[in-house]
Design an enzyme around this catalytic site. Sequence first.
Site, PDB file in Angstrom:
ATOM      1  CG  ASN A  86      -1.578  -0.701   1.392  1.00 54.82           C
ATOM      2  OD1 ASN A  86      -2.095  -1.839   0.525  1.00 54.82           O
ATOM      3  ND2 ASN A  86      -1.634  -1.553   2.722  1.00 54.82           N
ATOM      4  CG  HIS A  99       5.574  -2.294   5.081  1.00 54.00           C
ATOM      5  ND1 HIS A  99       4.903  -0.842   4.860  1.00 54.00           N
ATOM      6  CD2 HIS A  99       3.911  -2.737   5.537  1.00 54.00           C
ATOM      7  CE1 HIS A  99       3.508  -0.118   5.603  1.00 54.00           C
ATOM      8  NE2 HIS A  99       3.025  -1.909   5.854  1.00 54.00           N
ATOM      9  CG  HIS A 101       0.873  -6.120   4.546  1.00 52.37           C
ATOM     10  ND1 HIS A 101       0.406  -6.408   6.225  1.00 52.37           N
ATOM     11  CD2 HIS A 101       1.022  -4.786   4.048  1.00 52.37           C
ATOM     12  CE1 HIS A 101       0.402  -5.187   6.277  1.00 52.37           C
ATOM     13  NE2 HIS A 101       0.957  -4.585   5.167  1.00 52.37           N
TER      14      HIS A 101
END
Length: 133
Positions: A86, A99, A101
């Site tokens: 995101n 980052h 996920h």
Amino acid sequence: MGDCIFCKIANGEIPAATIYEDEEFRVILDLGPATRGHALILPKTHAANIYEMPDELVGKAMILAKKMAVRMTQALGCDGFNVVQNNGEAAGQTVFHFHMHLIPRYEKDGAMVSWKPGKLTDETREELLEKLK
């Protein structure tokens, strides 16, 4: 960034459940998992989002995501896999350190990454093609 929680975790200043580490990344189990085995890929250098990440490091992150997806699928016996990244508050980013996920998926786990499909009209398609080509 001195106050970035993910910088501190990625660089070992704050303990985390690390499942992989190399010179550029740390992969940890997420403290608020969507499913069993949900993990995060954290680069050790700070960039708030994909827009700020060097191209080479983005490529390495994606290669690592594939490596971890294969490893986690084999180890956990999951039925599918989401790789989610995101950028910006409107996209659901809550920690402003790039980052990824890694979300193992299990039949009927109820943890959907979804949206209500819209319709691409001829007018919108032409407008987008003009802007994006």
